[in-house]
Design a protein around this motif. Sequence first.
Motif, PDB file in Angstrom:
ATOM      1  N   SER A 199      -2.975  27.812  -8.065  1.00  0.00           N
ATOM      2  CA  SER A 199      -3.398  26.922  -9.149  1.00  0.00           C
ATOM      3  C   SER A 199      -4.552  26.055  -8.674  1.00  0.00           C
ATOM      4  N   LEU A 200      -4.236  24.858  -8.181  1.00  0.00           N
ATOM      5  CA  LEU A 200      -5.259  23.958  -7.645  1.00  0.00           C
ATOM      6  C   LEU A 200      -4.595  23.012  -6.652  1.00  0.00           C
ATOM      7  N   ASN A 201      -5.413  22.256  -5.941  1.00  0.00           N
ATOM      8  CA  ASN A 201      -4.885  21.329  -4.939  1.00  0.00           C
ATOM      9  C   ASN A 201      -4.321  20.107  -5.648  1.00  0.00           C
ATOM     10  N   HIS A 202      -2.990  19.993  -5.664  1.00  0.00           N
ATOM     11  CA  HIS A 202      -2.368  18.930  -6.462  1.00  0.00           C
ATOM     12  C   HIS A 202      -2.680  17.540  -5.912  1.00  0.00           C
ATOM     13  N   ALA A 203      -2.912  17.434  -4.610  1.00  0.00           N
ATOM     14  CA  ALA A 203      -3.219  16.119  -4.036  1.00  0.00           C
ATOM     15  C   ALA A 203      -4.597  15.645  -4.475  1.00  0.00           C
ATOM     16  N   HIS A 204      -5.565  16.556  -4.487  1.00  0.00           N
ATOM     17  CA  HIS A 204      -6.907  16.200  -4.978  1.00  0.00           C
ATOM     18  C   HIS A 204      -6.838  15.807  -6.454  1.00  0.00           C
ATOM     19  N   LEU A 234       0.839  -1.206   0.000  1.00  0.00           N
ATOM     20  CA  LEU A 234       0.000   0.000   0.000  1.00  0.00           C
ATOM     21  C   LEU A 234       0.870   1.251   0.000  1.00  0.00           C
ATOM     22  N   ALA A 235       1.958   1.216   0.770  1.00  0.00           N
ATOM     23  CA  ALA A 235       2.858   2.362   0.842  1.00  0.00           C
ATOM     24  C   ALA A 235       3.500   2.644  -0.510  1.00  0.00           C
ATOM     25  N   GLN A 236       3.883   1.573  -1.226  1.00  0.00           N
ATOM     26  CA  GLN A 236       4.495   1.745  -2.543  1.00  0.00           C
ATOM     27  C   GLN A 236       3.521   2.379  -3.535  1.00  0.00           C
ATOM     28  N   ILE A 237       2.281   1.908  -3.526  1.00  0.00           N
ATOM     29  CA  ILE A 237       1.288   2.433  -4.476  1.00  0.00           C
ATOM     30  C   ILE A 237       0.967   3.888  -4.151  1.00  0.00           C
ATOM     31  N   ALA A 238       0.761   4.187  -2.884  1.00  0.00           N
ATOM     32  CA  ALA A 238       0.452   5.561  -2.485  1.00  0.00           C
ATOM     33  C   ALA A 238       1.596   6.499  -2.854  1.00  0.00           C
ATOM     34  N   ALA A 239       2.827   6.053  -2.614  1.00  0.00           N
ATOM     35  CA  ALA A 239       3.989   6.894  -2.940  1.00  0.00           C
ATOM     36  C   ALA A 239       4.085   7.138  -4.441  1.00  0.00           C
ATOM     37  N   LEU A 240       3.839   6.084  -5.235  1.00  0.00           N
ATOM     38  CA  LEU A 240       3.948   6.225  -6.687  1.00  0.00           C
ATOM     39  C   LEU A 240       2.890   7.185  -7.240  1.00  0.00           C
ATOM     40  N   CYS A 241       1.730   7.227  -6.593  1.00  0.00           N
ATOM     41  CA  CYS A 241       0.605   8.006  -7.118  1.00  0.00           C
ATOM     42  C   CYS A 241       0.448   9.390  -6.476  1.00  0.00           C
ATOM     43  N   HIS A 242       1.189   9.677  -5.411  1.00  0.00           N
ATOM     44  CA  HIS A 242       0.852  10.842  -4.590  1.00  0.00           C
ATOM     45  C   HIS A 242       0.982  12.170  -5.319  1.00  0.00           C
ATOM     46  N   ASP A 243       1.885  12.269  -6.300  1.00  0.00           N
ATOM     47  CA  ASP A 243       2.097  13.553  -6.979  1.00  0.00           C
ATOM     48  C   ASP A 243       1.736  13.512  -8.459  1.00  0.00           C
ATOM     49  N   LEU A 244       0.859  12.594  -8.851  1.00  0.00           N
ATOM     50  CA  LEU A 244       0.450  12.549 -10.263  1.00  0.00           C
ATOM     51  C   LEU A 244      -0.110  13.889 -10.720  1.00  0.00           C
ATOM     52  N   GLY A 245      -0.781  14.590  -9.828  1.00  0.00           N
ATOM     53  CA  GLY A 245      -1.384  15.877 -10.184  1.00  0.00           C
ATOM     54  C   GLY A 245      -0.376  16.983 -10.430  1.00  0.00           C
ATOM     55  N   ARG A 246       0.859  16.810  -9.977  1.00  0.00           N
ATOM     56  CA  ARG A 246       1.880  17.848 -10.175  1.00  0.00           C
ATOM     57  C   ARG A 246       2.169  18.081 -11.660  1.00  0.00           C
ATOM     58  N   PRO A 279       0.095  17.750 -14.614  1.00  0.00           N
ATOM     59  CA  PRO A 279      -0.839  18.683 -15.257  1.00  0.00           C
ATOM     60  C   PRO A 279      -0.871  20.042 -14.568  1.00  0.00           C
ATOM     61  N   GLN A 280      -0.621  20.075 -13.255  1.00  0.00           N
ATOM     62  CA  GLN A 280      -0.585  21.360 -12.555  1.00  0.00           C
ATOM     63  C   GLN A 280       0.472  22.275 -13.158  1.00  0.00           C
ATOM     64  N   PHE A 281       1.692  21.750 -13.320  1.00  0.00           N
ATOM     65  CA  PHE A 281       2.751  22.618 -13.850  1.00  0.00           C
ATOM     66  C   PHE A 281       2.542  22.911 -15.332  1.00  0.00           C
ATOM     67  N   ARG A 282       2.032  21.915 -16.070  1.00  0.00           N
ATOM     68  CA  ARG A 282       1.771  22.151 -17.497  1.00  0.00           C
ATOM     69  C   ARG A 282       0.776  23.286 -17.699  1.00  0.00           C
ATOM     70  N   ASP A 283      -0.277  23.303 -16.867  1.00  0.00           N
ATOM     71  CA  ASP A 283      -1.375  24.251 -17.076  1.00  0.00           C
ATOM     72  C   ASP A 283      -1.169  25.584 -16.367  1.00  0.00           C
ATOM     73  N   ALA A 343      -5.188   8.539   1.428  1.00  0.00           N
ATOM     74  CA  ALA A 343      -3.806   8.942   1.726  1.00  0.00           C
ATOM     75  C   ALA A 343      -3.273   9.902   0.670  1.00  0.00           C
ATOM     76  N   VAL A 344      -3.531   9.604  -0.593  1.00  0.00           N
ATOM     77  CA  VAL A 344      -3.065  10.481  -1.677  1.00  0.00           C
ATOM     78  C   VAL A 344      -3.772  11.832  -1.608  1.00  0.00           C
ATOM     79  N   ARG A 345      -5.071  11.822  -1.419  1.00  0.00           N
ATOM     80  CA  ARG A 345      -5.852  13.061  -1.426  1.00  0.00           C
ATOM     81  C   ARG A 345      -5.506  13.967  -0.245  1.00  0.00           C
ATOM     82  N   MET A 346      -5.101  13.368   0.885  1.00  0.00           N
ATOM     83  CA  MET A 346      -4.873  14.146   2.101  1.00  0.00           C
ATOM     84  C   MET A 346      -3.397  14.352   2.432  1.00  0.00           C
TER      85      MET A 346
END
Length: 265
Positions: A89-94, A62-74, A76-80, A120-123
């Motif tokens: 901008s927006l809440n990158h975790a959400h 679970l820790a590995q998956i959460a870590a891999l996914c935690h900043d996926l929003g970063r 598109p955030q930086f692109r946009d 975990a990712v969202r918060m």
Amino acid sequence: MSDEALPDLAPLRDWFTSYCGSFRTPDLEQQRNFDLKEEHTRNVCRDASLIAHGMGPRFEMLAQIAALCHDLGRFPQFRDYHTFKDSESLNHAHLSAQVMKQHRLLDFLPGADRACIETAVRMHNAFQVPQGLPAVTTDLLKLLRDADKLDIWRVFIEYFNAPEDQRASGAGLGFPDLPGCSTEPLAAVAAGQMVQLSTLKSLNDFKLLQVSWIYDINFPATLRLIRQRSVLERFEVMLPRDPEVLEVLAQVGRYLDDRLHQTGN
């Protein structure tokens, strides 16, 4: 899910590599920021494994998956928006949680595990861990926050020590490099509290905010890594030698020593 039937995470890691590749751009300044977040994510995965070691195969997964996914929003955030500053901008975790759902990344997991990772990712960037979450979710969220801080410290130390033309522009959140430290961040650290982002006026204040994160560390393994990597000492050399700054740094150092002593290290 029993520990004997844990899934192979190689397809998820391959997907992450492809996801990062989908943001590639000939704009060197923008690509530097994407590269920063790809490297950061891989390091958070490494540190999450170090912290989770001995907590059981399922929790480590679970820790590995959460870590891999935690900043996926970063990405598109930086692109946009061309910033990593959520308030501009927006809440990158959400957004990271939305990307996970959009790509159905967790469909291979039972519902309880999906819910745990999504929370975990969202918060993970919340100012404090919320009360009332299931115990496993609380542990996963705390671990993710610890692992994230460990590598954000590295990112910022490297940013500050790099020549200006080689810095990933997003890492400093756009704060001006002014002398001294502001009253509010100093007072928060002196009170044993984390610094609020909204009180920052300069890059030095941002350094104090990151020092104050030591008050928010959850696991003994993280405390040991902070000591091994000389995190506090590295921030000390980057901050002004003002008496009030030196005093709050000494206070955080005593706090770290006390926590390590309590955990037998």
